[in-house]
Write a protein that holds these residues in place. Sequence first.
Motif, mmCIF file in Angstrom:
data_model
loop_
_atom_site.group_PDB
_atom_site.id
_atom_site.type_symbol
_atom_site.label_atom_id
_atom_site.label_comp_id
_atom_site.label_asym_id
_atom_site.label_seq_id
_atom_site.Cartn_x
_atom_site.Cartn_y
_atom_site.Cartn_z
ATOM 1 N N LYS A 139 45.166 103.240 89.163
ATOM 2 C CA LYS A 139 43.845 102.029 89.361
ATOM 3 C C LYS A 139 44.115 100.998 88.599
ATOM 4 C CE LYS A 139 40.259 105.607 90.066
ATOM 5 N NZ LYS A 139 38.955 106.192 89.546
ATOM 6 N N THR A 140 44.621 101.145 87.231
ATOM 7 C CA THR A 140 44.834 99.992 86.604
ATOM 8 C C THR A 140 45.781 98.776 87.201
ATOM 9 O OG1 THR A 140 44.363 101.216 84.421
ATOM 10 C CG2 THR A 140 45.669 99.069 84.277
ATOM 11 N N SER A 141 47.068 99.526 87.851
ATOM 12 C CA SER A 141 47.907 98.833 88.313
ATOM 13 C C SER A 141 47.305 97.980 89.321
ATOM 14 C CB SER A 141 49.002 99.825 88.756
ATOM 15 O OG SER A 141 49.804 100.372 87.976
ATOM 16 N N ILE A 142 46.309 98.598 90.424
ATOM 17 C CA ILE A 142 45.940 98.039 91.281
ATOM 18 C C ILE A 142 44.813 96.894 90.746
ATOM 19 C CG2 ILE A 142 44.063 98.540 93.163
ATOM 20 C CD1 ILE A 142 45.219 101.503 93.696
ATOM 21 N N GLN A 143 44.060 97.202 89.774
ATOM 22 C CA GLN A 143 43.257 96.154 89.474
ATOM 23 C C GLN A 143 44.079 94.928 89.043
ATOM 24 O OE1 GLN A 143 41.017 98.320 86.477
ATOM 25 N NE2 GLN A 143 39.622 99.229 87.894
#
Length: 588
Positions: free
Chosen positions: A366-370
Motif C-alpha cells: 500500500k505504501t509503495s502504491i501511494q
Amino acid sequence: MKKHFLKTGMATVLALALLQSCKKDGAPKGDGGTGGGTGDGGTTVITPPNNPDLAATQGFFLDGWQAKTFTAPSAATVAKPAAGNISATVDVSQVISKVSKNLYGNNTNPFMSQYVDQPVLMQQITDLAPNILRFPGGSLSDVYFWKGSNKAPDDAPAKLLNSGGVAGDANYWYGNNTANWTFTLDNYYKVLQQTNSTGLITVNYGYARYGTGSKPAETAAHLAADWVRYDNGRTKYWEIGNENYGNWEAGYRIDPAANQDRQPATLTGSLYGAHFKIFADSMRKAATEVGNTGIKIGMVTTEDEEKNNASVIIQNWNANAMKESGSSPDFYVVHNYYTPFQQNSSPEVILATPAKVTANMMAWVKTSIQNAGVPQKPVALDEWNIFATGSKQMVSNIAGVHAVMVLGELLKNQYSMAARWDLANGWDNGDDHGMFNNSMNTSNPEPGAPAWNARPAFYYMYFFQKYFGDRMVNSTVTGSTDIISYGSSYQSGQAGVVLVNKGSTDKVVTVNIKNFAAGSKYYYYELKGGTDNATFSRKVYVNGTGPAGVSGGPSNFKTIAANSAAIAGGIIVNVPAYGSLFLVAEGK
C-alpha cells in the motif's frame, strides 16, 4: 427479534421508538449470544452486522462471491472440559470482510508428472477445492515456452547468465513435452476442469531480457499474447513474470553484447514496468480477439522484507516499476515464505510469523502504491509457505497450523487471492514444500509414504475452508497469548471460530459469541500432531483419528464425526498443543 437501525434522520427516530416498544413488550430471552451460558434468560438487544465496503485490495477477485449455507455434519456428543480463564469472544455484528474462495489456492508445476491420470491425487485436489491453480511456476516460468516440445525459439540462447555473469545451460521447459516426468499445458487445462478450479497463468517475462532478436520485449509479449489466443477465454487471471527483481531469475542479468535493443546488463524496476505495458497491451488485444474481455493481468512487486534488501534494485523495485507501469496492472503480486531462509526454526519461531509478516507485507505494498501515485489495486499472494529446514518442518503438523494462521491473517488483512507453494515438489529429507508426496520423485522418495500421500497442511486447509463462514467477523482472546482466534458467520444463521494453539500445552477455551441468536448445539473438529519426530510430527489426527502409515492424516477424514455439545451452559473446548480447532455454533 433482531432490530435493524438506520443511521440518520427520521429513520433513526423510528428505530429508537421501535426499540422502546420492544423493551416494553419484553425482548426474547437468550438472544444476546453465548456468553458462556446461553439460555439462562435476560433481555438483550442484538446489534445487526455491519456491511463494509469491498476493500480495494480485494476488488474483482470477489466477483461472484456467494454466501454459504452450513449443513450440520454427523456428530458424536462429547463432554465439556471445566472452564478456565481463557476466553475467545466472537462478535457477529463486526464484519471485517467477505470471505474470498480465491484465498485457498495452490501452485501446480511441470515437474509433477502427467498427473491428470492419477486418480488418488486428482480426488485429493478436488477435495481440497483450491479454487485457484497457478501454472507453470515459480522461477521456471521465466524459462518456459508454452508452444514448444523440445526446442526453444531460435532467438533464445542455449546458455543464460547467472547473477555473477557466469553462463550455464538454459534448461528451458516446454508446454508440449509429453514425457511422463513432466506436465503438458493441455493437461493443466484438464486438471482445472476436473477439479473445478480457476487458472492463474504466469507468462515468460525473462525471454524479454535474454532474447537475442531485434525487439526481444515485443517478441516475448507476442508469445504471451499467442498463449492468450490459444487459451481462448478459459483463463481470466494472468501475471507477467515471477520474482523478476531477484538475481535468481532468468533474465535478471544478460549479456548486453547479445542484446539488440540497448537493455542494461541488470534488470531494473523501471525497465520491467515499461515492458509490463508492452506485454499487457499485447495480451489484452489478443484477449479481445477471442472474446475474453475480462482478462486481468498482475505485476510482480516486492514484499516487506525485501524493502531493506542489500540490492538497490530490490529496494527501488516497487517505486520504479509502479511509476513506469502506471495504471496498467490490474493487480499486484507478492510472494512470501515467512520464516528465516533455511534456518532450523522452532515451532515458536514459525508460528510467530503469520500475523506480523502478513500485515507488514500489505502495508508495504500500500505504501509503495501511494508513493508511486498510482491507484490501489487488488493484492495477491500467489506463492507462500515456510523456509524452515533441517527438522522436516515443511511436511509437519506445524506447517499445517501455520497454514491456518496464514489463511486467517490473509482474510483479516483483506488480500484478494492466495496460492500456496505447491501441490508436489521433492522430498529432500523433509525439506519439501509439496502438499502431497511426489510419487514421480523415484530418486529421492519419501520413506514409507504411499503415492501422492497428503501432508498435514492438506487437512488443516480442508477443514478451514469447510468450516469457516462466508464473512470474517471480529474475534479477540483474553487469558493467553498462545491462543489465536478467527471468527466467522454464515448467512444461513450460524457463527463459528477457528482457534489455534501456538503453545506446547493444551488450553481450555470458553467461546463467547456476541450479537448472535444461538441455537442448541455446537460442532467442532480438533486437529493435532502425533508423537513422532518431536514437535514436528509428520502426522495429523482429526478428532483422535490418525493415519494408517508413518505420515499424513486419516483416510476417512471426510466422514469422521464432528464433536458436539450443547450451547446451554457455555461453549467450552480443549484446544490441543500445536493444534487447531474448527467450530460452528447453530443459530436459531
